[in-house]
Design a protein around this motif. Sequence first.
Motif, PDB file in Angstrom:
ATOM      1  N   UNK A 148      28.577  49.375  52.357  1.00 41.40           N
ATOM      2  CA  UNK A 148      28.392  49.407  50.910  1.00 41.40           C
ATOM      3  C   UNK A 148      29.293  48.368  50.243  1.00 41.40           C
ATOM      4  N   UNK A 149      30.548  48.303  50.668  1.00 39.80           N
ATOM      5  CA  UNK A 149      31.483  47.336  50.094  1.00 39.80           C
ATOM      6  C   UNK A 149      31.012  45.905  50.361  1.00 39.80           C
ATOM      7  N   UNK A 150      30.507  45.645  51.558  1.00 38.82           N
ATOM      8  CA  UNK A 150      29.990  44.315  51.876  1.00 38.82           C
ATOM      9  C   UNK A 150      28.830  43.943  50.959  1.00 38.82           C
ATOM     10  N   UNK A 151      27.927  44.889  50.752  1.00 40.26           N
ATOM     11  CA  UNK A 151      26.768  44.636  49.878  1.00 40.26           C
ATOM     12  C   UNK A 151      27.186  44.428  48.432  1.00 40.26           C
ATOM     13  N   UNK A 152      28.112  45.249  47.957  1.00 42.32           N
ATOM     14  CA  UNK A 152      28.586  45.107  46.578  1.00 42.32           C
ATOM     15  C   UNK A 152      29.322  43.774  46.419  1.00 42.32           C
ATOM     16  N   UNK A 153      30.110  43.374  47.413  1.00 41.75           N
ATOM     17  CA  UNK A 153      30.818  42.090  47.353  1.00 41.75           C
ATOM     18  C   UNK A 153      29.823  40.936  47.249  1.00 41.75           C
ATOM     19  N   UNK A 154      28.777  40.995  48.034  1.00 45.20           N
ATOM     20  CA  UNK A 154      27.754  39.948  47.999  1.00 45.20           C
ATOM     21  C   UNK A 154      27.072  39.907  46.631  1.00 45.20           C
ATOM     22  N   UNK A 155      26.644  41.060  46.140  1.00 42.84           N
ATOM     23  CA  UNK A 155      25.961  41.111  44.838  1.00 42.84           C
ATOM     24  C   UNK A 155      26.888  40.721  43.693  1.00 42.84           C
ATOM     25  N   UNK A 156      28.149  41.117  43.769  1.00 42.26           N
ATOM     26  CA  UNK A 156      29.119  40.760  42.726  1.00 42.26           C
ATOM     27  C   UNK A 156      29.321  39.248  42.697  1.00 42.26           C
ATOM     28  N   UNK A 183      37.381  48.487  46.537  1.00 42.69           N
ATOM     29  CA  UNK A 183      38.594  47.863  47.079  1.00 42.69           C
ATOM     30  C   UNK A 183      39.743  48.864  47.090  1.00 42.69           C
ATOM     31  N   UNK A 184      39.871  49.634  46.033  1.00 40.78           N
ATOM     32  CA  UNK A 184      40.914  50.671  45.985  1.00 40.78           C
ATOM     33  C   UNK A 184      40.663  51.713  47.070  1.00 40.78           C
ATOM     34  N   UNK A 185      39.426  52.144  47.196  1.00 43.43           N
ATOM     35  CA  UNK A 185      39.077  53.124  48.225  1.00 43.43           C
ATOM     36  C   UNK A 185      39.424  52.611  49.617  1.00 43.43           C
ATOM     37  N   UNK A 186      39.058  51.366  49.900  1.00 45.48           N
ATOM     38  CA  UNK A 186      39.314  50.808  51.229  1.00 45.48           C
ATOM     39  C   UNK A 186      40.797  50.512  51.454  1.00 45.48           C
ATOM     40  N   UNK A 187      41.539  50.204  50.395  1.00 53.42           N
ATOM     41  CA  UNK A 187      42.983  50.030  50.551  1.00 53.42           C
ATOM     42  C   UNK A 187      43.604  51.316  51.068  1.00 53.42           C
ATOM     43  N   UNK A 188      43.175  52.422  50.503  1.00 55.34           N
ATOM     44  CA  UNK A 188      43.717  53.714  50.920  1.00 55.34           C
ATOM     45  C   UNK A 188      43.199  54.115  52.300  1.00 55.34           C
ATOM     46  N   UNK A 189      41.918  53.903  52.533  1.00 57.10           N
ATOM     47  CA  UNK A 189      41.318  54.329  53.797  1.00 57.10           C
ATOM     48  C   UNK A 189      41.742  53.459  54.975  1.00 57.10           C
ATOM     49  N   UNK A 190      41.769  52.150  54.777  1.00 60.07           N
ATOM     50  CA  UNK A 190      42.068  51.208  55.864  1.00 60.07           C
ATOM     51  C   UNK A 190      43.547  50.827  55.925  1.00 60.07           C
ATOM     52  N   UNK A 191      44.353  51.386  55.028  1.00 62.87           N
ATOM     53  CA  UNK A 191      45.792  51.108  54.982  1.00 62.87           C
ATOM     54  C   UNK A 191      46.076  49.609  54.792  1.00 62.87           C
ATOM     55  N   UNK A 192      45.310  48.961  53.901  1.00 60.90           N
ATOM     56  CA  UNK A 192      45.558  47.555  53.616  1.00 60.90           C
ATOM     57  C   UNK A 192      46.934  47.405  52.988  1.00 60.90           C
ATOM     58  N   UNK A 245      45.204  43.632  49.626  1.00 59.84           N
ATOM     59  CA  UNK A 245      44.538  44.266  48.487  1.00 59.84           C
ATOM     60  C   UNK A 245      44.466  43.320  47.294  1.00 59.84           C
ATOM     61  N   UNK A 246      45.566  42.646  46.985  1.00 57.04           N
ATOM     62  CA  UNK A 246      45.574  41.723  45.848  1.00 57.04           C
ATOM     63  C   UNK A 246      44.656  40.528  46.078  1.00 57.04           C
ATOM     64  N   UNK A 247      44.620  40.010  47.302  1.00 62.26           N
ATOM     65  CA  UNK A 247      43.718  38.901  47.616  1.00 62.26           C
ATOM     66  C   UNK A 247      42.268  39.343  47.423  1.00 62.26           C
ATOM     67  N   UNK A 248      41.933  40.531  47.910  1.00 64.79           N
ATOM     68  CA  UNK A 248      40.568  41.059  47.773  1.00 64.79           C
ATOM     69  C   UNK A 248      40.214  41.222  46.291  1.00 64.79           C
ATOM     70  N   UNK A 249      41.132  41.745  45.498  1.00 65.95           N
ATOM     71  CA  UNK A 249      40.861  41.943  44.072  1.00 65.95           C
ATOM     72  C   UNK A 249      40.768  40.622  43.310  1.00 65.95           C
ATOM     73  N   UNK A 250      41.678  39.700  43.564  1.00 64.95           N
ATOM     74  CA  UNK A 250      41.664  38.417  42.861  1.00 64.95           C
ATOM     75  C   UNK A 250      40.442  37.575  43.213  1.00 64.95           C
ATOM     76  N   UNK A 251      39.917  37.764  44.406  1.00 64.49           N
ATOM     77  CA  UNK A 251      38.731  37.004  44.815  1.00 64.49           C
ATOM     78  C   UNK A 251      37.525  37.339  43.954  1.00 64.49           C
ATOM     79  N   UNK A 252      37.550  38.477  43.304  1.00 61.53           N
ATOM     80  CA  UNK A 252      36.398  38.871  42.489  1.00 61.53           C
ATOM     81  C   UNK A 252      36.281  38.071  41.197  1.00 61.53           C
ATOM     82  N   UNK A 253      37.326  37.355  40.811  1.00 59.82           N
ATOM     83  CA  UNK A 253      37.269  36.570  39.574  1.00 59.82           C
ATOM     84  C   UNK A 253      37.150  35.068  39.842  1.00 59.82           C
ATOM     85  N   UNK A 254      37.077  34.687  41.108  1.00 57.48           N
ATOM     86  CA  UNK A 254      36.953  33.285  41.498  1.00 57.48           C
ATOM     87  C   UNK A 254      35.528  33.053  42.018  1.00 57.48           C
ATOM     88  N   UNK A 255      34.847  32.039  41.505  1.00 58.90           N
ATOM     89  CA  UNK A 255      33.514  31.766  42.048  1.00 58.90           C
ATOM     90  C   UNK A 255      33.576  31.573  43.569  1.00 58.90           C
TER      91      UNK A 255
END
Length: 91
Positions: free
Chosen positions: A3-11, A53-62, A67-77
């Motif tokens: 689900x996260x992979x699909x949402x990342x692609x669509x986002x 991203x928050x869910x996976x940070x907690x689940x995968x112990x990022x 976590x910050x790299x994953x979140x910041x990537x959402x605002x960069x083309x």
Amino acid sequence: MKLFKNVALLEGISLLLLLFFAMPMKYLLTQPEFVRVIGMAHGLLFIAYIGLAIFHKLEKQWNTKTFLVVCLASVVPFGTFYIEKKYLRNA
């Protein structure tokens, strides 16, 4: 994780559509309706992306850096495409 992979692609796609299609349509051809539609979709996908991203940070112990790299990537083309390849590909 799928689900996260699909949402990342669509986002990522929605951000590119917003920046390179809807915004030029609004400012060059005075057609703001594309920004409303694509902007709404992008906003919802952005919220879903950050929530997952928050869910996976907690689940995968990022760690905090990952976590910050994953979140910041959402605002960069193209940022979410990089994240999908580097952090989510093997999931």
